[in-house]
Scaffold this motif. Sequence first.
Motif, short mmCIF file in Angstrom:
data_model
loop_
_atom_site.label_atom_id
_atom_site.label_comp_id
_atom_site.label_asym_id
_atom_site.label_seq_id
_atom_site.Cartn_x
_atom_site.Cartn_y
_atom_site.Cartn_z
N CYS A 51 -10.38 47.44 -71.94
CA CYS A 51 -11.71 46.89 -72.16
C CYS A 51 -11.82 45.58 -71.41
CB CYS A 51 -11.92 46.68 -73.66
SG CYS A 51 -13.58 46.13 -74.06
N TYR A 52 -12.84 45.47 -70.58
CA TYR A 52 -13.04 44.28 -69.74
C TYR A 52 -14.37 43.62 -70.03
CZ TYR A 52 -9.33 46.29 -66.84
OH TYR A 52 -8.14 46.82 -66.39
N LEU A 53 -14.35 42.30 -70.04
CA LEU A 53 -15.59 41.53 -70.04
C LEU A 53 -16.10 41.48 -68.61
CD1 LEU A 53 -14.52 38.52 -72.26
CD2 LEU A 53 -16.18 40.30 -72.86
N VAL A 54 -17.39 41.64 -68.43
CA VAL A 54 -18.02 41.51 -67.12
C VAL A 54 -18.52 40.07 -67.04
CG1 VAL A 54 -19.85 42.30 -65.59
CG2 VAL A 54 -18.72 43.94 -67.13
N LEU A 55 -17.98 39.32 -66.09
CA LEU A 55 -18.34 37.92 -65.93
C LEU A 55 -19.11 37.70 -64.64
CD1 LEU A 55 -14.87 36.36 -66.89
CD2 LEU A 55 -16.83 36.76 -68.40
N VAL A 56 -20.21 36.98 -64.74
CA VAL A 56 -20.96 36.54 -63.57
C VAL A 56 -21.07 35.03 -63.69
CG1 VAL A 56 -23.20 36.59 -62.38
CG2 VAL A 56 -22.24 38.70 -63.32
N GLU A 57 -20.58 34.33 -62.69
CA GLU A 57 -20.51 32.87 -62.75
C GLU A 57 -19.84 32.42 -64.04
OE1 GLU A 57 -24.34 31.21 -61.83
OE2 GLU A 57 -24.47 32.33 -59.95
N GLU A 58 -18.78 33.15 -64.41
CA GLU A 58 -17.95 32.88 -65.59
C GLU A 58 -18.68 33.05 -66.92
OE1 GLU A 58 -14.54 32.80 -65.35
OE2 GLU A 58 -15.14 33.31 -63.33
N GLN A 59 -19.88 33.62 -66.91
CA GLN A 59 -20.61 33.93 -68.13
C GLN A 59 -20.47 35.42 -68.41
OE1 GLN A 59 -21.23 31.63 -69.92
NE2 GLN A 59 -22.90 30.34 -69.36
N ALA A 60 -20.14 35.76 -69.66
CA ALA A 60 -20.03 37.17 -70.03
C ALA A 60 -21.42 37.80 -70.07
CB ALA A 60 -19.35 37.31 -71.38
N VAL A 61 -21.61 38.83 -69.26
CA VAL A 61 -22.91 39.52 -69.19
C VAL A 61 -22.78 41.00 -69.54
CG1 VAL A 61 -23.85 37.92 -67.49
CG2 VAL A 61 -22.72 40.03 -66.72
N GLY A 62 -21.58 41.43 -69.90
CA GLY A 62 -21.42 42.83 -70.23
C GLY A 62 -19.99 43.18 -70.57
N LEU A 63 -19.82 44.48 -70.75
CA LEU A 63 -18.55 45.03 -71.19
C LEU A 63 -18.37 46.38 -70.51
CD1 LEU A 63 -16.33 44.65 -73.44
CD2 LEU A 63 -17.85 45.95 -74.92
N VAL A 64 -17.15 46.66 -70.07
CA VAL A 64 -16.84 47.96 -69.49
C VAL A 64 -15.48 48.40 -70.02
CG1 VAL A 64 -15.81 47.02 -67.36
CG2 VAL A 64 -16.75 49.34 -67.36
N GLN A 65 -15.39 49.70 -70.29
CA GLN A 65 -14.14 50.28 -70.75
C GLN A 65 -13.71 51.39 -69.82
OE1 GLN A 65 -15.28 51.51 -74.79
NE2 GLN A 65 -13.64 50.15 -75.49
N LEU A 66 -12.41 51.51 -69.64
CA LEU A 66 -11.80 52.63 -68.94
C LEU A 66 -10.90 53.30 -69.97
CD1 LEU A 66 -11.29 53.99 -66.12
CD2 LEU A 66 -9.25 52.54 -65.99
N HIS A 67 -11.22 54.53 -70.34
CA HIS A 67 -10.43 55.22 -71.36
C HIS A 67 -9.87 56.51 -70.81
CE1 HIS A 67 -14.17 57.53 -72.21
NE2 HIS A 67 -14.74 56.35 -72.10
N CYS A 73 -7.56 62.00 -65.64
CA CYS A 73 -9.00 61.83 -65.84
C CYS A 73 -9.23 60.68 -66.82
CB CYS A 73 -9.60 63.12 -66.39
SG CYS A 73 -11.41 63.09 -66.47
N ALA A 74 -10.32 59.96 -66.61
CA ALA A 74 -10.68 58.86 -67.52
C ALA A 74 -12.19 58.76 -67.59
CB ALA A 74 -10.09 57.54 -67.03
N GLY A 75 -12.65 58.15 -68.65
CA GLY A 75 -14.07 57.89 -68.83
C GLY A 75 -14.37 56.42 -68.68
N ILE A 76 -15.61 56.13 -68.36
CA ILE A 76 -16.09 54.75 -68.27
C ILE A 76 -17.25 54.60 -69.24
CG2 ILE A 76 -17.22 53.01 -66.83
CD1 ILE A 76 -16.01 54.29 -64.39
N ASP A 77 -17.25 53.49 -69.95
CA ASP A 77 -18.39 53.07 -70.76
C ASP A 77 -18.79 51.70 -70.23
OD1 ASP A 77 -18.35 55.27 -72.61
OD2 ASP A 77 -16.63 54.34 -73.57
#
Length: 166
Positions: A51-67, A73-77
């Motif tokens: 699970c990763y935080l999506v950072l833009v200019e060091e501000q968290a703007v989202g979340l992405v997961q690789l499962h 095979c893997a999924g992305i959310d």
Amino acid sequence: MRLKLASTDDFITLRRLFDDPSFHGWGGPGRLSDELIRAKYLGARLPDVECYLVLVEEQAVGLVQLHVDGADCAGIDLILSPSARGQGTGRRVVDAMVARARERNIARLTVDPEVGNERGVRFWRAVGFEPRQTVTDHAGRAPYVVLSRSTEAAAIGCCSSVTQSD
């Protein structure tokens, strides 16, 4: 844009993201409990779920997961706050996730947006995912589209980075 592997130190950041109305319903119905956020998004399911935080200019703007969904095979959310949409952030996140999947010898990625999420389905198609099936009979879930792509397809962005820590 930078991705940061979420750790226990990121709870307050994740709590803020999940309290944003645009995140409501993602990860489960209603407001997610602190316990659920800690269990699902702060590294307890590694290595099967990253699970990763999506950072833009060091501000968290989202979340992405690789499962991981099997040997290769893997999924992305992925969810981004409205302020980060339509600016290429999602595309850069996908490029980074494809690169990460390749590092893990994952050959195919899948996503499963709801059929009614036309913007989401268009986005996934625009970044190289192709529809495979529509699922209408999954108990407790609205109909969704399964899309997939090879991790070998197309160029992977050079400007994204995935880091383990700050």
